[in-house]
Design an enzyme around this catalytic site. Structure first.
Site, PDB file in Angstrom:
ATOM      1  N   HIS A 408       0.827  -1.210   0.000  1.00  0.00           N
ATOM      2  CA  HIS A 408       0.000   0.000   0.000  1.00  0.00           C
ATOM      3  C   HIS A 408       0.861   1.260   0.000  1.00  0.00           C
ATOM      4  O   HIS A 408       0.884   2.024   0.955  1.00  0.00           O
ATOM      5  CB  HIS A 408      -0.971  -0.005   1.190  1.00  0.00           C
ATOM      6  CG  HIS A 408      -2.127  -0.930   0.989  1.00  0.00           C
ATOM      7  ND1 HIS A 408      -2.223  -2.158   1.604  1.00  0.00           N
ATOM      8  CD2 HIS A 408      -3.234  -0.812   0.216  1.00  0.00           C
ATOM      9  CE1 HIS A 408      -3.354  -2.757   1.232  1.00  0.00           C
ATOM     10  NE2 HIS A 408      -3.989  -1.960   0.387  1.00  0.00           N
ATOM     11  N   HIS A 412       1.021   1.473  -5.718  1.00  0.00           N
ATOM     12  CA  HIS A 412      -0.311   0.838  -5.793  1.00  0.00           C
ATOM     13  C   HIS A 412      -1.340   1.880  -6.246  1.00  0.00           C
ATOM     14  O   HIS A 412      -2.177   1.592  -7.110  1.00  0.00           O
ATOM     15  CB  HIS A 412      -0.690   0.243  -4.436  1.00  0.00           C
ATOM     16  CG  HIS A 412      -2.141  -0.130  -4.334  1.00  0.00           C
ATOM     17  ND1 HIS A 412      -2.728  -1.096  -5.129  1.00  0.00           N
ATOM     18  CD2 HIS A 412      -3.149   0.365  -3.545  1.00  0.00           C
ATOM     19  CE1 HIS A 412      -4.017  -1.191  -4.830  1.00  0.00           C
ATOM     20  NE2 HIS A 412      -4.302  -0.311  -3.881  1.00  0.00           N
ATOM     21  N   ASP A 449      -6.096   5.202  -1.240  1.00  0.00           N
ATOM     22  CA  ASP A 449      -5.430   4.523  -0.113  1.00  0.00           C
ATOM     23  C   ASP A 449      -4.453   5.459   0.606  1.00  0.00           C
ATOM     24  O   ASP A 449      -3.524   4.986   1.288  1.00  0.00           O
ATOM     25  CB  ASP A 449      -4.653   3.284  -0.615  1.00  0.00           C
ATOM     26  CG  ASP A 449      -5.521   2.028  -0.630  1.00  0.00           C
ATOM     27  OD1 ASP A 449      -6.493   1.974   0.152  1.00  0.00           O
ATOM     28  OD2 ASP A 449      -5.233   1.121  -1.432  1.00  0.00           O
TER      29      ASP A 449
HETATM   30  P1  AMP Z   1      -7.243  -1.634  -0.900  1.00  0.00           P
HETATM   31  O1  AMP Z   1      -6.738  -1.663   0.510  1.00  0.00           O
HETATM   32  O2  AMP Z   1      -8.059  -0.441  -1.219  1.00  0.00           O
HETATM   33  O3  AMP Z   1      -6.133  -1.824  -1.885  1.00  0.00           O
HETATM   34  O4  AMP Z   1      -8.274  -2.860  -1.021  1.00  0.00           O
HETATM   35  C1  AMP Z   1      -8.067  -4.026  -1.729  1.00  0.00           C
HETATM   36  C2  AMP Z   1      -7.951  -5.209  -0.828  1.00  0.00           C
HETATM   37  O5  AMP Z   1      -7.620  -6.373  -1.568  1.00  0.00           O
HETATM   38  C3  AMP Z   1      -6.812  -4.992   0.123  1.00  0.00           C
HETATM   39  O6  AMP Z   1      -7.195  -5.427   1.375  1.00  0.00           O
HETATM   40  C4  AMP Z   1      -5.705  -5.845  -0.409  1.00  0.00           C
HETATM   41  O7  AMP Z   1      -4.928  -6.284   0.626  1.00  0.00           O
HETATM   42  C5  AMP Z   1      -6.441  -6.984  -1.090  1.00  0.00           C
HETATM   43  N1  AMP Z   1      -5.690  -7.493  -2.241  1.00  0.00           N
HETATM   44  C6  AMP Z   1      -5.442  -6.865  -3.396  1.00  0.00           C
HETATM   45  N2  AMP Z   1      -4.719  -7.641  -4.221  1.00  0.00           N
HETATM   46  C7  AMP Z   1      -4.500  -8.801  -3.564  1.00  0.00           C
HETATM   47  C8  AMP Z   1      -3.820 -10.007  -3.902  1.00  0.00           C
HETATM   48  N3  AMP Z   1      -3.222 -10.182  -5.069  1.00  0.00           N
HETATM   49  N4  AMP Z   1      -3.824 -10.999  -2.987  1.00  0.00           N
HETATM   50  C9  AMP Z   1      -4.433 -10.844  -1.815  1.00  0.00           C
HETATM   51  N5  AMP Z   1      -5.073  -9.737  -1.428  1.00  0.00           N
HETATM   52  C10 AMP Z   1      -5.127  -8.711  -2.301  1.00  0.00           C
HETATM   53 ZN    ZN Z   2      -6.133  -0.022  -2.938  1.00  0.00          ZN
END
Ligand code: AMP
Ligand code: ZN
Length: 686
Positions: A408, A412, A449
């Protein structure tokens, strides 16, 4: 009848010819005055009285036709035998439809239906009057509260032959009005004296039933209730199950039963717990935590303070002071070095390499890619600000991403911005969305984020962090990203990209950005996906059928025609939510090398959270993300299976982005193979 033998022995002629001739009674001539008198008395008590009764019942039924109260007459075994026109008006059923049905057939099958019926029938069986409230529905499914007055009709010998129901329907407003004028109170006092039902409870029940009439879910429940009416028992039972589910509040949250979670589903259960729950503990972790708590209690007996520090004062996740406008060169001096420019040339392709940009820009990809995309979409012109303000703003936002986070970080954000811009250039999106939607979506992607601490919402809640306290454990991070983005933006004119907007335009774009950022919360993942599928699919069908078309005007001529339904504000909102969500978790659909990079980064971030949870004695929300035992391929297969496949399936149908889903399919196969290799490797070691 008395008769002497001589008479009885005589041949008695048949009565039939007389009846056929129009007579209805034969009297035998008799010279005895007393006998004559008795004959007359019998006539008066028998036929004459019956005649009078019959004539008066015709008058009674005529009266019933014109009274305003709904009247129903039913047999002692509750079969409806008569209803008056007021009943038909009140319920919407015609007498043909309702005769022969059971008295309780219009009642809602609520929890207290049986209670009311039992109370009523027990009174009626004793020959007593019953007064009370029925929660019923009209034929069209609308809810209706009825005040009911039931009288049992007994025949000679005291047996109850009929029940007469007098029903009066009230809406919620009427209930309150009557109650205020005192009329209802008097009516209800009577009820309470006879049945011992508590007045307040009845009143509040009536209020609850009538108040919910307005809620859409109540309408749905009423329609299902109405559909159950004439359905076979199997359908009734299935619909009962549906009603049971509809009465829960968490309609869109998948329920994983901890007892059924197999070992291989453990990662999925961890994702559900870690990403979709704000609860202190998750699924099967309950037991583990209880055991831990017991150990803590034991420790306290040994004189060790068992209390975990959930105060938040020791949680330093959110930076207290946020980065201010970096002292940058003005936009005119925003020279993009040629090697960065070369990388950015591919930025409209799905295969664009964000990691390469990250390296080339020394971890400042958001500013460079942001500038390029903002220019491409005409953001400075739309907002009426200079490129300098845009540049300042991008730098400010990027500075508030944590570059130390493995996943994050601002790369990203840049990745999500790239995916968002890519999808926005698809014809379908151009046709459905307005320019203001595009601008809002681009800004939302940049900030979505910001200031992410590299920990999940569950962690922050368990740790009692300041942010979790501030946002009451609800969408903690997403609320923070959005709120901070606006604080940072509006704090200083030099980076306030909204400063030239009219108040209403600002309010609108702000609302869209907030909605989109909040939509990235995984707790509501299935809600957003279901709403999109349920609303957008029917609108897409219109297009396939060639009906309800209009030209969006911004796409290519043949693909720009779109269903008018797709461009409603509600559906545009669902599209925008889905857009940012797909962009946010699109890394499994990137070219394989990038997909692997992101998978390793997120795994690293999760493992570091597990480390901290263990260190601080907090509940471990995703135990599979444990450095020594982690299997990244397995974690990716589960993540894709659970969250990504269905979402991209729906998105591809809408946005027509096969270049994205082809990668997803190939990557999934890759992770499956890796998982298999890992499994074989482990079994060989054993
Ligand atoms: P954000 O925090 O807005 O990026 O929300 C997306 C969620 O999906 C987050 O909690 C990330 O940790 C999770 N996430 C995104 N890509 C992956 C991945 N390839 N494997 C596991 N979790 C993921
Ligand atoms: Zn995100």
């Amino acid at each position: 009848m008395a008769a002497d033998h001589s008479q009885a022995d005589k041949e008695e002629p048949s009565i039939l010819p007389l009846l056929n001739a129009g007579f209805n009674r034969r009297y035998t001539e008799n010279t005895n005055t007393g006998a004559c008198l008795n004959e007359l008395i019998q006539l008066e008590h028998g036929e004459v009285r019956l005649q009078c009764k019959l004539r008066s019942s015709t008058a009674t039924f005529t009266a019933l036709d014109s009274v305003s109260d709904a009247v129903e007459i039913s047999s002692s075994d509750h079969e409806i035998q008569y209803v008056n026109p007021a009943f038909e008006r009140l319920t919407g059923y015609t007498s043909e439809e309702i005769l022969g049905k059971s008295t309780d057939s219009l009642m809602k099958s609520d929890g207290n239906k049986q209670e009311i019926l039992d109370m009523m029938y027990s009174q009626l069986r004793k020959g007593k009057i019953w007064e009370g409230t029925f929660y019923t529905r009209r034929k069209n499914g609308e809810a209706l509260v009825q005040n009911v007055y039931v009288t049992p009709v007994t025949e000679y010998g005291g047996k109850v032959k009929h029940h007469i129901f007098v029903r009066r329907g009230t809406s919620y407003n009427q209930t309150v009005a009557l109650s205020e004028s005192g009329q209802l109170e008097r009516y209800k006092d009577g009820i309470d004296l006879q049945n011992g039902v508590v007045l307040n409870r009845r009143q509040s029940m009536a209020r609850i039933h009538s108040m919910t009439i307005e809620a859409p879910i109540t309408k749905v429940i009423n329609i299902i209730n109405a559909a159950q009416e004439n359905s076979p028992i199997t359908v009734v039972q299935a619909l009962d199950r549906v009603l049971e589910i509809l009465r829960t509040t968490e309609l869109y949250s998948p329920q994983l039963n901890p007892l059924q979670v197999k070992e291989e589903d453990q990662i999925t259960s961890d994702y559900v717990g870690g990403l979709m729950s704000n609860a202190l503990l998750v699924l099967s972790r309950d037991k583990e935590f209880r055991e831990q708590s017991q150990i803590a209690a034991f420790d306290s007996n040994q004189g060790i303070n068992p209390k975990r520090k959930f105060s938040g004062s020791d949680v330093t996740l959110s930076k207290v002071t946020h980065h201010h406008i970096p002292s940058t060169s003005p936009a005119s001096q925003h020279r993009v070095p040629p090697h960065i420019e070369a990388i950015l040339e591919n930025s409209s392709l799905w295969d664009f390499n964000i990691v390469e940009l990250e390296k080339a820009t020394n971890k400042r990809p958001l500013m460079y890619l942001g500038m390029s995309i903002f220019q491409r979409f005409g953001v400075p012109e739309f907002l009426g600000v200079s490129e300098g303000v845009i540049l300042n703003w991008l730098q400010l936002i990027e500075a508030n991403y944590h570059s130390a986070n493995p996943y994050h970080n601002s790369s990203h954000a840049a990745d999500v911005l790239h995916a968002t811009a890519f999808f926005l250039e698809k014809d379908r999106l151009k046709a459905c969305l307005e320019i203001s939607d595009e601008i809002a979506a681009i800004i939302a992607a940049v900030v979505h984020d910001v200031d992410h601490p590299g920990r999940t919402n569950s962690f922050l809640c368990n740790a009692g962090s300041d942010l979790a306290v501030l946002y009451n454990d609800v969408a903690v991070l997403e609320s923070h990203h959005s709120a901070l983005a606006f604080q940072l933006t509006t704090r200083d004119d030099r980076c306030n990209i909204f400063k030239e907007l009219e108040r209403d335009d600002y309010r609108q774009i702000r609302q869209t950005i907030i909605d989109m950022v909040l939509a990235t919360e995984m707790v509501r993942h299935f809600e957003h996906l279901s709403k999109f599928v349920n609303s957008i699919k029917p609108a897409m069908k219109d297009i396939d059928d060639g009906s309800s078309m209009h030209s969006g005007g911004r796409g290519t001529p043949d693909s720009s025609s779109t269903s008018a339904a797709l461009t409603t504000p509600e559906n545009r909102m669902l599209i925008k939510r889905m857009l940012i969500k797909c962009a946010d978790i699109s890394n499994p659909a990137r070219p394989l090398n990038l997909c692997i990079e992101w998978a390793n980064r997120i795994a690293q971030e999760y493992c570091s959270q597990t480390d901290e949870e263990k260190r601080r004695g907090l509940p471990v929300v995703m135990p599979v993300f444990e450095r020594n035992t982690l299997c990244v391929s397995k974690s990716q297969v589960s993540f894709i299976d659970y969250f990504v496949v269905d979402m991209f399936d729906a998105w591809e149908t809408f946005a027509d982005c096969s270049e994205v889903t082809t990668h997803l399919q190939n990557n999934y196969k890759y992770w499956k193979q890796e998982e298999e290799k890992d499994r074989r490797g482990k079994s060989e070691k054993k």
